[in-house]
Design an enzyme around this catalytic site. Structure first.
Site, PDB file in Angstrom:
ATOM      1  N   CYS A   2       7.082   0.397  -0.680  1.00 39.13           N
ATOM      2  CA  CYS A   2       7.534   1.778  -0.707  1.00 39.13           C
ATOM      3  C   CYS A   2       9.003   1.807  -1.079  1.00 39.13           C
ATOM      4  CB  CYS A   2       7.335   2.427   0.668  1.00 39.13           C
ATOM      5  SG  CYS A   2       5.650   2.303   1.311  1.00 39.13           S
ATOM      6  N   LEU A  51       3.773   3.842  -1.266  1.00 43.19           N
ATOM      7  CA  LEU A  51       2.686   3.229  -2.016  1.00 43.19           C
ATOM      8  C   LEU A  51       1.686   2.731  -0.985  1.00 43.19           C
ATOM      9  CD1 LEU A  51       1.462   2.102  -4.677  1.00 43.19           C
ATOM     10  CD2 LEU A  51       2.767   0.012  -4.254  1.00 43.19           C
ATOM     11  N   VAL A  53      -1.099   0.778   0.762  1.00 41.69           N
ATOM     12  CA  VAL A  53      -1.768  -0.517   0.639  1.00 41.69           C
ATOM     13  C   VAL A  53      -2.658  -0.781   1.841  1.00 41.69           C
ATOM     14  CG1 VAL A  53      -1.397  -3.018   0.475  1.00 41.69           C
ATOM     15  CG2 VAL A  53       0.048  -1.465  -0.850  1.00 41.69           C
ATOM     16  N   ASN A  77       9.877  -0.489   4.015  1.00 38.27           N
ATOM     17  CA  ASN A  77       9.397  -0.982   2.727  1.00 38.27           C
ATOM     18  C   ASN A  77       9.023  -2.439   2.907  1.00 38.27           C
ATOM     19  OD1 ASN A  77       9.060  -1.728   0.003  1.00 38.27           O
ATOM     20  ND2 ASN A  77      11.249  -2.049  -0.279  1.00 38.27           N
ATOM     21  N   GLY A  78       7.738  -2.773   2.732  1.00 34.49           N
ATOM     22  CA  GLY A  78       7.369  -4.177   2.841  1.00 34.49           C
ATOM     23  C   GLY A  78       5.977  -4.373   3.394  1.00 34.49           C
ATOM     24  N   GLU A  79       5.709  -5.617   3.782  1.00 35.87           N
ATOM     25  CA  GLU A  79       4.442  -5.989   4.388  1.00 35.87           C
ATOM     26  C   GLU A  79       4.703  -7.014   5.490  1.00 35.87           C
ATOM     27  OE1 GLU A  79       1.521  -4.752   3.807  1.00 35.87           O
ATOM     28  OE2 GLU A  79       1.887  -3.644   1.933  1.00 35.87           O
ATOM     29  N   ASP A 102       0.712  -1.695   9.398  1.00 40.80           N
ATOM     30  CA  ASP A 102       1.775  -2.555   9.908  1.00 40.80           C
ATOM     31  C   ASP A 102       3.049  -1.783  10.208  1.00 40.80           C
ATOM     32  OD1 ASP A 102       2.255  -2.098   7.213  1.00 40.80           O
ATOM     33  OD2 ASP A 102       3.039  -4.100   6.823  1.00 40.80           O
ATOM     34  N   GLY A 378       3.909 -16.402  -8.507  1.00 38.76           N
ATOM     35  CA  GLY A 378       4.456 -17.720  -8.187  1.00 38.76           C
ATOM     36  C   GLY A 378       5.956 -17.803  -8.165  1.00 38.76           C
TER      37      GLY A 378
END
Length: 614
Positions: A2, A51, A53, A77-79, A102, A378
């Site tokens: 986000c 956003l 998820v 903002n994040g996971e 989360d 990666g």
């Protein structure tokens, strides 16, 4: 993923400033195309773009939870990849949850443990939490700086946001740069010194740091850093630990309520992630993994192997997709698209960036977004495991400067005499290098060679890697795509940082220990393929296009770039054969064409943001 923004003001009633908050929040619409939200009180204003998820219904932000009558409000903002474990622990302590997202886990963790909650988090994140009872704001950023957080400290006011554009939408933050900002652009860029926001009024909360903003001021604390410790595992045990850490972090990062894919170049790093994802999908019955790759029109005709790019990717991509039975999506771009995207890529960063390397990633992410919302990449394996050529070349090792930026003298000569005298570019980059070397955590008993390799590892993780993480975040979020970077799991980074160089290069190969850990996961020809970087265009029409555009800028008397540069020198360079040199002036990918494109982006940046230089 986000975007969020907001500000604290102890001198004004922010409930009367809602239009400013809306404007700031709207600048981040691309980061969060699914939803928008705001929360405002007399001293705190918070804005969020989402956003979706995980838990699309329950995860709306700003999220509010109360203790008694006092609200706690989060923008995030994040996971969090360990959210399930944290949630179970918090439920065991009597906490209750209303959602499966989360965001709520993070907010409740702060309510339970306060600022120390950051030490429990495994993930990529930047967030701000307003504690109304204490009348203070808590902010934090993940350990490796995968997610951005820019700040502006002012008298009685504190402005923050996921990107500089959000801060610049506040009337108190001006698009001004001084000598330090110019030095960042012309001698350090497209990298940035950690914490430096280039704009005079903007800095960055450093990775692994948190801050408390109250009427007493701003207090910043470092909660994590790289530490040097003896490594006691032998090669076999080290490879086993690396393999287990990588498997665990990939599986954690495959959790999503929306379509997910991997980026596949056919190289070691992306092939490993894709193979581990395929194994997990097979085990959990989730079907085929979708993979994406990027290439350029006529690259097969114009590619020429050299030290920094030894072979082409296309055959290896086909090899891995066939081997793993992925649903593969090749994406191809042509020169006009890359040139036209330079401006959009600059706007995504709010600064000049990695030229066509940025532009191609932005276009690539836009195509991926048509099929998926989350991608695994990666990124960062080379910094962590020592894969870049400069880890293995004596000239770069002993250059006494950042090994990805060996052309500082040439770059300094491209400045106007007045600007060069003002910003002293070689002194500036020399001082930043010494600052970085001074931070390296030492290990007693190491010999000179081991000390130098530890320095190289530290430089790459803390100075070069952020450039690529910035690129990945801005280009992907500019089109609403979430990109996860498993090699940046802090447990893996912490462990690998302390692996001795002779074990990192086991088998006398770059990233040897990573290759060893993946035996049985990848076919041997891919496992021992020589490193090749992110693909760029080798089509000479790109050089021709950016050279011509730069010459037009040099002939435009209204260009704000001209007073800053040595016009005669740059014109001579653009008109010479040197322009097509494969010797990079920054990193592995940025040679003559990218230098011209970078200068074009500087011109675009100065014009679009109406940057004042003073």
């Amino acid at each position: 993923m986000c975007g969020f923004t907001g500000w604290i003001d102890w001198t004004d009633d922010l409930t009367k400033q809602y239009s400013i908050l809306e404007k700031m929040t709207e600048t981040l619409a691309a980061r969060g195309p699914d939803a928008s939200g705001t929360w405002i009180s007399p001293n705190c204003a918070l804005g969020h773009r989402r956003l979706s998820v995980i838990d699309p219904v329950g995860g709306a932000q700003p999220m509010v939870r109360t203790t008694g009558d006092d609200p706690f409000v989060i923008v995030y903002n994040g996971e969090l990849y360990n959210a399930p474990e944290l949630k179970r622990e918090l439920e065991g302590r009597g906490r209750q949850f209303l959602t499966t997202c989360d965001t709520e886990v993070l907010l409740v963790a702060f309510m339970e443990w306060g600022p120390s909650c950051v030490e429990k988090l495994n993930g990529i994140f930047a967030f701000a939490i307003w504690d109304s009872a204490e009348q203070q704001l808590f902010l934090a950023r993940d350990r490796l700086g995968v997610k951005p957080l820019f700040i502006s400290r002012q008298l009685g006011r504190f402005v923050f946001g996921s990107e500089p554009k959000a801060l610049l939408a506040h009337p108190s933050v001006k698009p001004e740069v001084g000598p330090e900002g110019l030095a960042e652009i012309f001698i350090v860029g497209p990298a940035r010194t950690p914490g430096n926001g280039v704009y005079r009024d903007i800095t960055e909360l450093l990775p692994g740091h948190c801050a408390v903003v109250s009427r007493a001021g701003v207090s910043v604390t470092q909660y994590w850093k790289l530490e040097s410790r003896p490594h006691t595992d032998d090669v076999a045990a080290t490879a086993a630990q690396v393999g287990e850490l990588l498997r665990d972090t990939v599986e954690r990062q495959l959790v999503s309520d929306v379509p997910l894919c991997t980026l596949l170049s056919g190289g070691l790093d992306s092939s490993a992630l894709t193979a581990l994802a395929v194994r997990y999908y097979e085990r959990t019955g989730q079907g085929a993994v979708h993979t994406f790759s990027v290439d350029y029109v006529d690259n097969d005709k114009h590619f020429k192997a050299h030290d920094f790019q030894p072979n082409a990717d296309a055959p290896w991509i086909a090899r891995m997709s066939s081997y793993l039975h992925t649903v593969h999506h090749p994406v191809t771009f042509d020169t006009p698209e890359l040139v036209n995207a330079l401006r959009e890529a600059m706007l995504a960063r709010d600064l000049p960036g990695m030229a066509d390397v940025d532009a191609s990633l932005l276009l690539f992410c836009r195509e991926i977004k048509k099929e998926a919302t989350v991608a695994l990449s990666g990124e960062a394996a080379d910094e962590i495991f020592g894969g870049y050529p400069w880890f293995h070349r004596e000239d770069a090792m002993n250059a006494g400067t950042f090994p990805w930026s060996l052309a500082a003298g040439m770059r300094a000569e491209l400045l106007s005499e007045d600007v060069a005298a003002w910003i002293r570019p070689l002194d500036y980059i020399g001082d930043r290098y010494l600052d970085a070397i001074g931070e390296v955590p030492r290990l007693a008993g190491e010999d000179a060679a081991a000390r130098r390799m530890r320095e190289m590892s530290y430089l790459n993780i803390t100075r070069f890697m952020p450039t690529l993480l910035d690129r990945k975040d801005r280009m992907s979020m500019a089109v609403g795509l979430e990109v996860r970077v498993p090699y940046c799991d802090h447990r893996l980074v912490d462990y690998v940082f302390n692996i001795p160089w002779e074990i990192k290069t086991a088998g006398d190969r770059e990233k040897g220990i990573l290759r060893h850990s993946l035996e049985g996961v990848l076919p041997s020809d891919v496992l021992y393929r020589k490193k090749s970087p992110y693909p760029k265009t080798h089509n000479p029409t790109y050089l021709g296009a950016v050279r011509q555009q730069l010459l037009e800028v040099l002939s435009d008397s209204t260009s704000p770039l001209l007073p800053l540069i040595n016009v005669k020198k740059i014109r001579q360079l653009a008109e010479s054969d040197t322009a097509s040199s494969n010797l990079p002036w920054f990193g592995q990918l940025m040679s003559g064409p990218q230098l011209f494109a970078y200068l074009l982006q500087v011109d675009m940046w100065l014009r679009h943001y109406k940057v004042a230089v003073r």
